[in-house]
Design a protein around this motif. Structure first.
Motif, PDB file in Angstrom:
ATOM      1  N   ILE A  70      11.986   5.187   6.416  1.00  0.00           N
ATOM      2  CA  ILE A  70      11.259   5.707   6.717  1.00  0.00           C
ATOM      3  C   ILE A  70      10.744   4.331   7.373  1.00  0.00           C
ATOM      4  CG2 ILE A  70       9.017   5.483   5.028  1.00  0.00           C
ATOM      5  CD1 ILE A  70       7.536   7.610   6.312  1.00  0.00           C
ATOM      6  N   ASP A  71       9.849   4.277   8.568  1.00  0.00           N
ATOM      7  CA  ASP A  71       9.023   3.164   9.373  1.00  0.00           C
ATOM      8  C   ASP A  71       7.980   3.638   9.794  1.00  0.00           C
ATOM      9  OD1 ASP A  71      11.895   2.573   9.504  1.00  0.00           O
ATOM     10  OD2 ASP A  71      12.287   2.229  11.960  1.00  0.00           O
ATOM     11  N   ILE A  72       7.337   2.976   9.474  1.00  0.00           N
ATOM     12  CA  ILE A  72       5.482   2.820   9.165  1.00  0.00           C
ATOM     13  C   ILE A  72       4.978   1.673  10.177  1.00  0.00           C
ATOM     14  CG2 ILE A  72       3.864   2.669   7.753  1.00  0.00           C
ATOM     15  CD1 ILE A  72       5.543   3.964   5.067  1.00  0.00           C
ATOM     16  N   VAL A  73       4.589   2.060  11.103  1.00  0.00           N
ATOM     17  CA  VAL A  73       4.392   1.844  12.672  1.00  0.00           C
ATOM     18  C   VAL A  73       5.612   0.768  13.063  1.00  0.00           C
ATOM     19  CG1 VAL A  73       1.894   2.343  12.723  1.00  0.00           C
ATOM     20  CG2 VAL A  73       3.007   0.172  10.899  1.00  0.00           C
ATOM     21  N   ASP A  74       5.137  -1.046  12.541  1.00  0.00           N
ATOM     22  CA  ASP A  74       6.229  -1.784  12.311  1.00  0.00           C
ATOM     23  C   ASP A  74       6.691  -2.292  11.233  1.00  0.00           C
ATOM     24  OD1 ASP A  74       5.196  -1.484  15.338  1.00  0.00           O
ATOM     25  OD2 ASP A  74       3.653  -3.066  14.891  1.00  0.00           O
ATOM     26  N   TYR A  75       6.947  -1.559  10.167  1.00  0.00           N
ATOM     27  CA  TYR A  75       7.593  -1.838   9.356  1.00  0.00           C
ATOM     28  C   TYR A  75       8.675  -0.499   8.623  1.00  0.00           C
ATOM     29  CZ  TYR A  75       3.777  -5.070   7.652  1.00  0.00           C
ATOM     30  OH  TYR A  75       2.325  -5.668   7.684  1.00  0.00           O
ATOM     31  N   PRO A  76      10.326  -1.656   9.132  1.00  0.00           N
ATOM     32  CA  PRO A  76      11.063  -0.572   8.697  1.00  0.00           C
ATOM     33  C   PRO A  76      11.224  -0.818   6.403  1.00  0.00           C
ATOM     34  CG  PRO A  76      12.110  -2.527   9.301  1.00  0.00           C
ATOM     35  CD  PRO A  76      10.603  -2.538   9.404  1.00  0.00           C
ATOM     36  N   VAL A  77      11.249   0.871   6.457  1.00  0.00           N
ATOM     37  CA  VAL A  77      11.453   0.719   4.498  1.00  0.00           C
ATOM     38  C   VAL A  77      12.451   1.235   4.065  1.00  0.00           C
ATOM     39  CG1 VAL A  77       9.740   1.466   2.482  1.00  0.00           C
ATOM     40  CG2 VAL A  77       8.314   0.481   4.709  1.00  0.00           C
ATOM     41  N   LEU A  78      12.723   0.789   2.864  1.00  0.00           N
ATOM     42  CA  LEU A  78      14.324   1.063   1.919  1.00  0.00           C
ATOM     43  C   LEU A  78      13.488   1.164   0.533  1.00  0.00           C
ATOM     44  CD1 LEU A  78      16.557   1.819   1.466  1.00  0.00           C
ATOM     45  CD2 LEU A  78      17.036  -0.601   0.903  1.00  0.00           C
ATOM     46  N   LEU A  79      13.677   2.887   0.514  1.00  0.00           N
ATOM     47  CA  LEU A  79      13.422   3.109  -1.314  1.00  0.00           C
ATOM     48  C   LEU A  79      14.546   3.471  -1.934  1.00  0.00           C
ATOM     49  CD1 LEU A  79      10.496   4.817   0.584  1.00  0.00           C
ATOM     50  CD2 LEU A  79       9.451   4.769  -1.373  1.00  0.00           C
ATOM     51  N   THR A  80      14.805   2.679  -3.556  1.00  0.00           N
ATOM     52  CA  THR A  80      15.463   3.689  -4.059  1.00  0.00           C
ATOM     53  C   THR A  80      15.259   3.747  -4.957  1.00  0.00           C
ATOM     54  OG1 THR A  80      15.370   0.968  -4.544  1.00  0.00           O
ATOM     55  CG2 THR A  80      16.612   1.693  -3.044  1.00  0.00           C
ATOM     56  N   ARG A  81      15.764   4.254  -6.180  1.00  0.00           N
ATOM     57  CA  ARG A  81      15.559   4.919  -7.720  1.00  0.00           C
ATOM     58  C   ARG A  81      16.514   3.755  -8.516  1.00  0.00           C
ATOM     59  NH1 ARG A  81      12.184   8.292 -10.003  1.00  0.00           N
ATOM     60  NH2 ARG A  81      12.144   9.602  -8.599  1.00  0.00           N
ATOM     61  N   ASP A  82      16.059   3.032  -8.799  1.00  0.00           N
ATOM     62  CA  ASP A  82      17.144   2.085  -9.722  1.00  0.00           C
ATOM     63  C   ASP A  82      17.635   2.205 -11.126  1.00  0.00           C
ATOM     64  OD1 ASP A  82      15.769   1.710 -11.445  1.00  0.00           O
ATOM     65  OD2 ASP A  82      14.519  -0.149 -10.677  1.00  0.00           O
ATOM     66  N   GLU A  83      18.165   1.779 -11.706  1.00  0.00           N
ATOM     67  CA  GLU A  83      18.865   2.249 -13.084  1.00  0.00           C
ATOM     68  C   GLU A  83      18.055   1.969 -13.949  1.00  0.00           C
ATOM     69  OE1 GLU A  83      21.544  -0.615 -10.178  1.00  0.00           O
ATOM     70  OE2 GLU A  83      20.145   0.032 -11.131  1.00  0.00           O
ATOM     71  N   ASP A  84      17.013   1.669 -14.058  1.00  0.00           N
ATOM     72  CA  ASP A  84      15.867   2.013 -14.974  1.00  0.00           C
ATOM     73  C   ASP A  84      15.129   2.897 -14.453  1.00  0.00           C
ATOM     74  OD1 ASP A  84      16.141   0.215 -16.553  1.00  0.00           O
ATOM     75  OD2 ASP A  84      15.961  -1.292 -15.239  1.00  0.00           O
ATOM     76  N   MET A  85      15.443   3.875 -13.894  1.00  0.00           N
ATOM     77  CA  MET A  85      14.804   4.922 -12.978  1.00  0.00           C
ATOM     78  C   MET A  85      13.566   5.039 -13.006  1.00  0.00           C
ATOM     79  SD  MET A  85      16.362   7.848 -13.236  1.00  0.00           S
ATOM     80  CE  MET A  85      14.869   9.474 -12.574  1.00  0.00           C
ATOM     81  N   LYS A  86      12.955   3.609 -12.262  1.00  0.00           N
ATOM     82  CA  LYS A  86      11.383   3.524 -11.308  1.00  0.00           C
ATOM     83  C   LYS A  86      11.847   3.407  -9.389  1.00  0.00           C
ATOM     84  CE  LYS A  86       8.973  -1.374 -10.686  1.00  0.00           C
ATOM     85  NZ  LYS A  86       8.972  -2.474 -10.691  1.00  0.00           N
ATOM     86  N   ILE A  87      11.082   3.530  -9.161  1.00  0.00           N
ATOM     87  CA  ILE A  87      11.123   3.808  -8.008  1.00  0.00           C
ATOM     88  C   ILE A  87      10.593   2.506  -6.828  1.00  0.00           C
ATOM     89  CG2 ILE A  87       9.880   4.674  -5.662  1.00  0.00           C
ATOM     90  CD1 ILE A  87       9.793   7.479  -7.224  1.00  0.00           C
ATOM     91  N   ASN A  88      11.824   1.845  -6.424  1.00  0.00           N
ATOM     92  CA  ASN A  88      11.373   0.418  -5.407  1.00  0.00           C
ATOM     93  C   ASN A  88      10.400   0.528  -3.992  1.00  0.00           C
ATOM     94  OD1 ASN A  88      12.453  -1.205  -8.334  1.00  0.00           O
ATOM     95  ND2 ASN A  88      13.833   0.074  -7.323  1.00  0.00           N
ATOM     96  N   ALA A  89      10.575   0.047  -3.147  1.00  0.00           N
ATOM     97  CA  ALA A  89      10.304   0.164  -1.574  1.00  0.00           C
ATOM     98  C   ALA A  89      10.428  -1.765  -1.593  1.00  0.00           C
ATOM     99  CB  ALA A  89       8.860  -0.075  -1.689  1.00  0.00           C
ATOM    100  N   TYR A  90      11.504  -1.742  -0.248  1.00  0.00           N
ATOM    101  CA  TYR A  90      11.190  -2.644   0.431  1.00  0.00           C
ATOM    102  C   TYR A  90      11.183  -2.969   1.316  1.00  0.00           C
ATOM    103  CZ  TYR A  90      14.287  -3.490  -4.281  1.00  0.00           C
ATOM    104  OH  TYR A  90      14.028  -3.378  -5.874  1.00  0.00           O
ATOM    105  N   LEU A  91      11.307  -4.451   2.306  1.00  0.00           N
ATOM    106  CA  LEU A  91      11.905  -4.002   4.164  1.00  0.00           C
ATOM    107  C   LEU A  91      13.158  -3.718   4.080  1.00  0.00           C
ATOM    108  CD1 LEU A  91       9.496  -6.781   5.235  1.00  0.00           C
ATOM    109  CD2 LEU A  91       9.345  -4.741   5.887  1.00  0.00           C
ATOM    110  N   ASN A  92      13.250  -3.051   5.069  1.00  0.00           N
ATOM    111  CA  ASN A  92      14.926  -2.380   5.271  1.00  0.00           C
ATOM    112  C   ASN A  92      15.443  -3.390   6.603  1.00  0.00           C
ATOM    113  OD1 ASN A  92      17.065  -1.049   5.181  1.00  0.00           O
ATOM    114  ND2 ASN A  92      16.265   1.148   6.916  1.00  0.00           N
ATOM    115  N   ILE A  93      15.625  -4.936   5.752  1.00  0.00           N
ATOM    116  CA  ILE A  93      16.117  -6.145   6.867  1.00  0.00           C
ATOM    117  C   ILE A  93      16.382  -6.710   6.010  1.00  0.00           C
ATOM    118  CG2 ILE A  93      15.578  -8.087   8.412  1.00  0.00           C
ATOM    119  CD1 ILE A  93      12.700  -6.456   8.802  1.00  0.00           C
ATOM    120  N   CYS A  94      17.849  -6.870   6.172  1.00  0.00           N
ATOM    121  CA  CYS A  94      19.189  -7.475   5.990  1.00  0.00           C
ATOM    122  C   CYS A  94      18.090  -9.254   6.124  1.00  0.00           C
ATOM    123  CB  CYS A  94      20.133  -8.078   6.257  1.00  0.00           C
ATOM    124  SG  CYS A  94      21.508  -9.496   5.480  1.00  0.00           S
TER     125      CYS A  94
END
Length: 377
Positions: A70-94
């Protein structure tokens, strides 16, 4: 939180006296607030970067490997559910050259590969590999992990906190929201479908669509007026948030026996406005969730609507039932509300000194814009 009995008493009194909850006075809102580019920038900075922003429910990514962008104003965001079932959020930028890693949503991912040069990241945001590793020996891999964004889960919702100011504000923000949301756990709901709309209207005008029921009889005579009674509703404010409870037409048919009804939730529209941009509508057996974000200009917005069910949909009949529900709610807004709103948005430029008039019977509009103006000014 009010009991069902208290809600029934208030509705009974409104029906008895042919009234609706009202503000004390009229309120005039300058149209320039919907078209001023400088104010638009300030709103993005102050409202969306300095407040927790609801982006959906945790059931959007229920399993390991699920992801969502999702893009929130000027922030592209990537959310993931990892192997520990934890939800993470990152800048969706390499971290290499800034390309977007993913778009949309999906599942069963084990890693994210950049489409530009194939730098690859784990579900936990760690850089796993990069071609020609020896060419980058001057910077360690761990220095190139994805940048984390603060994401928290509350009431089954996911909230993004983009800045330190948003983190500081979150305690008061959630204290204000607690009375109307503390009994929900939306992590147990089932996501049916999400739709996206991009109306050419200011984001606040998109929010305004949901802040009063006064228009239902007049704008939606063939779609909603047979379902919802547009001139009778309860209104309550909770700090920056608010709740609007409307009466279904079925309640009008048994208005003399409101106090005797056991299942009042089947006869009302229970709408919560989570500041600044989320509309949560509880229909009992399902909920609809609207997210409204500023577009790339003052005259554009990005709107998503999601439908969640209490029970899983397993049969064709159940799927057909929810598809009909989803299409109705999406079509009404997309084909009736937003086209009218686009004409309103264009009309703002005809007389920039004009003011919109919010009636006493439109307390939701008044509360939203008064609080917003307080923060901006």
């Amino acid at each position: 939180m009010e009991s069902q009995l208290e809600i029934k008493k208030r509705l009974h009194n409104l029906f008895l006296n042919k009234k609706t909850d009202c503000a004390n006075t009229l309120y005039r809102n300058p149209v320039v607030q919907y078209i001023d580019p400088k104010r638009f920038i300030r709103e993005k900075e102050i409202l969306f970067k300095n407040n927790p922003i609801c982006i959906g429910t945790s059931s959007l990514i229920p399993n390991i490997g699920d992801w969502y962008t999702i893009d929130i104003v000027d922030y592209p965001v990537l959310l993931t559910r990892d192997e520990d079932m934890k939800i993470n959020a990152y800048l969706n930028i390499c971290s290499h050259r800034g390309a977007k890693l993913a778009d949309g949503n999906g599942n069963t991912r084990k890693a994210f590969k950049c489409p530009y040069h194939s730098w690859t990241y784990s579900l936990k945001g760690k850089l796993i590999s990069r071609p020609r590793e020896e060419s980058f020996d001057g910077i360690k891999k761990e220095k190139c992990n994805l940048k984390k964004i603060n994401v928290i889960e509350k009431f089954g919702f996911l909230w993004i906190l983009l800045t330190k100011t948003a983190e500081k504000e979150s305690k008061k923000y959630f204290e204000e929201l607690h009375p109307i949301m503390d009994h929900y756990d939306l992590s147990n709901y089932h996501h049916y479908k999400t739709g996206i709309m991009k109306p050419e209207i200011n984001w606040k005008l998109a929010v305004d669509t949901f802040l009063e029921l006064y228009h239902i009889t007049h704008l939606h005579p063939e779609t909603l007026s047979d379902i919802i009674k547009g001139d009778t509703c309860l209104f309550d404010k909770y700090g920056r948030h608010m709740r609007i409870i409307g009466a279904r037409q079925s309640l009008n048919e048994i208005k003399n026996d409101i106090l005797k009804i056991d299942n009042i939730e089947n006869h009302i529209l229970n709408l919560k406005v989570i500041f600044p941009n989320t509309i949560f509508v509880d229909h009992g057996e399902h909920i609809e969730l609207w997210h409204i974000l500023p577009g790339d200009s003052v005259n554009k917005s990005w709107v998503s609507v999601s439908l969640f069910t209490k029970s899983p949909f397993k049969t064709r009949s159940e799927t057909r039932h929810w598809e009909n529900n989803f299409q109705l709610l999406k079509d009404v807004v997309e084909q009736e509300d937003f086209p009218l709103g686009e004409n309103v948005q264009k009309g703002f430029y005809a007389d920039k000194q004009r003011e919109l008039i919010f009636g006493k019977n439109e307390p939701g509009l008044q509360h939203f814009h008064k609080y917003l103006d307080k923060l901006i000014s």
